[in-house]
Design an enzyme around this catalytic site. Sequence first.
Site, PDB file in Angstrom:
ATOM      1  N   ASN A  87       0.727  -1.157  -0.098  1.00  0.00           N
ATOM      2  CA  ASN A  87      -0.491   0.002  -0.130  1.00  0.00           C
ATOM      3  C   ASN A  87       1.451   1.374  -0.183  1.00  0.00           C
ATOM      4  O   ASN A  87       1.338   1.391   1.038  1.00  0.00           O
ATOM      5  CB  ASN A  87      -1.319  -0.417   1.468  1.00  0.00           C
ATOM      6  CG  ASN A  87      -1.450   1.620   1.741  1.00  0.00           C
ATOM      7  OD1 ASN A  87      -1.706   1.695   0.331  1.00  0.00           O
ATOM      8  ND2 ASN A  87      -1.760   1.474   2.490  1.00  0.00           N
ATOM      9  N   LYS A 116       0.140   4.272  -0.226  1.00  0.00           N
ATOM     10  CA  LYS A 116      -0.160   5.724   0.706  1.00  0.00           C
ATOM     11  C   LYS A 116      -0.498   6.690  -0.401  1.00  0.00           C
ATOM     12  O   LYS A 116      -0.091   6.979  -2.095  1.00  0.00           O
ATOM     13  CB  LYS A 116       0.106   5.558   1.621  1.00  0.00           C
ATOM     14  CG  LYS A 116      -0.012   4.534   2.158  1.00  0.00           C
ATOM     15  CD  LYS A 116       0.172   5.083   3.956  1.00  0.00           C
ATOM     16  CE  LYS A 116       0.597   3.043   4.938  1.00  0.00           C
ATOM     17  NZ  LYS A 116       0.448   3.071   6.322  1.00  0.00           N
ATOM     18  N   HIS A 156      -9.228   1.535   4.944  1.00  0.00           N
ATOM     19  CA  HIS A 156      -7.840   1.373   5.714  1.00  0.00           C
ATOM     20  C   HIS A 156      -8.060   2.912   6.776  1.00  0.00           C
ATOM     21  O   HIS A 156      -8.555   3.692   6.946  1.00  0.00           O
ATOM     22  CB  HIS A 156      -7.100   2.352   4.580  1.00  0.00           C
ATOM     23  CG  HIS A 156      -5.149   2.323   5.365  1.00  0.00           C
ATOM     24  ND1 HIS A 156      -4.815   3.107   6.112  1.00  0.00           N
ATOM     25  CD2 HIS A 156      -4.257   1.233   5.375  1.00  0.00           C
ATOM     26  CE1 HIS A 156      -4.017   3.006   6.215  1.00  0.00           C
ATOM     27  NE2 HIS A 156      -3.109   1.363   5.878  1.00  0.00           N
ATOM     28  N   GLU A 189      -6.724   5.073   7.632  1.00  0.00           N
ATOM     29  CA  GLU A 189      -5.981   6.065   7.359  1.00  0.00           C
ATOM     30  C   GLU A 189      -7.335   6.884   6.946  1.00  0.00           C
ATOM     31  O   GLU A 189      -7.626   8.469   6.839  1.00  0.00           O
ATOM     32  CB  GLU A 189      -4.705   6.271   6.240  1.00  0.00           C
ATOM     33  CG  GLU A 189      -3.559   6.397   7.623  1.00  0.00           C
ATOM     34  CD  GLU A 189      -2.542   5.463   6.811  1.00  0.00           C
ATOM     35  OE1 GLU A 189      -2.354   5.806   5.073  1.00  0.00           O
ATOM     36  OE2 GLU A 189      -1.390   5.061   7.452  1.00  0.00           O
ATOM     37  N   GLU A 243      -5.192  -4.740  10.648  1.00  0.00           N
ATOM     38  CA  GLU A 243      -4.009  -3.422  10.559  1.00  0.00           C
ATOM     39  C   GLU A 243      -4.272  -3.058  11.777  1.00  0.00           C
ATOM     40  O   GLU A 243      -5.583  -1.882  12.030  1.00  0.00           O
ATOM     41  CB  GLU A 243      -4.229  -2.853   9.639  1.00  0.00           C
ATOM     42  CG  GLU A 243      -3.941  -3.674   8.395  1.00  0.00           C
ATOM     43  CD  GLU A 243      -3.317  -2.427   7.099  1.00  0.00           C
ATOM     44  OE1 GLU A 243      -2.828  -3.638   6.709  1.00  0.00           O
ATOM     45  OE2 GLU A 243      -3.682  -1.673   7.223  1.00  0.00           O
ATOM     46  N   GLY A 275       3.291   1.927  10.369  1.00  0.00           N
ATOM     47  CA  GLY A 275       3.673   2.908  10.511  1.00  0.00           C
ATOM     48  C   GLY A 275       4.948   3.256  11.492  1.00  0.00           C
ATOM     49  O   GLY A 275       5.020   3.847  11.687  1.00  0.00           O
ATOM     50  N   SER A 297       4.134  -2.395  10.172  1.00  0.00           N
ATOM     51  CA  SER A 297       4.919  -2.385  10.285  1.00  0.00           C
ATOM     52  C   SER A 297       5.894  -3.967   9.174  1.00  0.00           C
ATOM     53  O   SER A 297       6.710  -4.743   9.954  1.00  0.00           O
ATOM     54  CB  SER A 297       5.213  -2.125  11.747  1.00  0.00           C
ATOM     55  OG  SER A 297       5.310  -1.213  11.859  1.00  0.00           O
TER      56      SER A 297
HETATM   57  P1  PGA Z   1       2.889   0.283   7.459  1.00  0.00           P
HETATM   58  O1  PGA Z   1       2.116   0.415   7.201  1.00  0.00           O
HETATM   59  O2  PGA Z   1       3.689  -0.899   7.194  1.00  0.00           O
HETATM   60  O3  PGA Z   1       3.942   1.235   6.918  1.00  0.00           O
HETATM   61  O4  PGA Z   1       3.232   0.017   8.641  1.00  0.00           O
HETATM   62  C1  PGA Z   1       0.846  -0.096   7.368  1.00  0.00           C
HETATM   63  C2  PGA Z   1      -0.581  -0.037   6.481  1.00  0.00           C
HETATM   64  O5  PGA Z   1      -0.404   1.132   6.821  1.00  0.00           O
HETATM   65  O6  PGA Z   1      -1.151  -0.590   5.573  1.00  0.00           O
END
Ligand code: PGA
Length: 252
Positions: A9, A11, A95, A97, A167, A173, A213
């Site tokens: 992903n 983003k 997601h 976000e 998630e 992140g 992560s």
């Molecule tokens: P990340 O993001 O691997 O950078 O933690 C995962 C996601 O938001 O799908």
Amino acid sequence: MRIPLIAGNWKMNKTVTEARSFVEAVQGKLPAADVVETAIAAPALFLQTMLEANTEDVLRIGAEACYYEDDGAYTGETSPRALHEMGIPYTIVGHSERRRYFNETDDVINRKVQAVFRNGMTPIVCCDETMGRRESGEKIHWVVNQVTAALKGVSPEDAAKIVIAYEPSWAIGSGTSASTDQAEEGCYLIRQTLADIYSDDLANGVRILYGGSVKPDNIAGLMAKNNVDGVLAGGSSLDETSFIQLANYQNL
Ligand code: PGA
């Protein structure tokens, strides 16, 4: 059999030129799609270029989001009908976000899930979980409620094709993944919820991913868990070397 799905992903990162270089760089370096399926969800404005650069056609090119109407006066939104016409197989829906910064509610996410299916694509539905909820013991209800709300009105035929990603937002992140046991617990819970809503058979066929992560050095442990059928990787999907390592986790 559930074919593992290693999805990235991106983003709001990269440019069209960078997206093209990435796709060119991974050609010939990913496993066959019937062994380990690989996908990158990217901003809508990169998709056509990425499809053109994807000459080997092993990598699936997906979208990060779309709207719940097919067409209309919705300035700035991405049409699921247009995504399908381009040949996009997957769209991320819900997601954390999108939930947090763009106020997407369970109802909006449910409409988007239906729109993605209506337009012949597969949603990768994300379920969130915060540290506060984990510590207060509410997490179980939270994830169950999110899955239940996302699937409202979805037929068993469509639900059988869905991909769900567990998630925890405290792991996204942060650089620190959930433990392999925490990831397994979340994915197991989602599978049980599918079994309750539909059937054991259906639940056993659905792919459930862990996200938060994920990196080349922790993917193998996560993938060794029974209910973890793949990953959704943010940061570590941006670099082609690291994505190629994730995709080839069986050889790490
Ligand atoms: P990340 O993001 O691997 O950078 O933690 C995962 C996601 O938001 O799908």
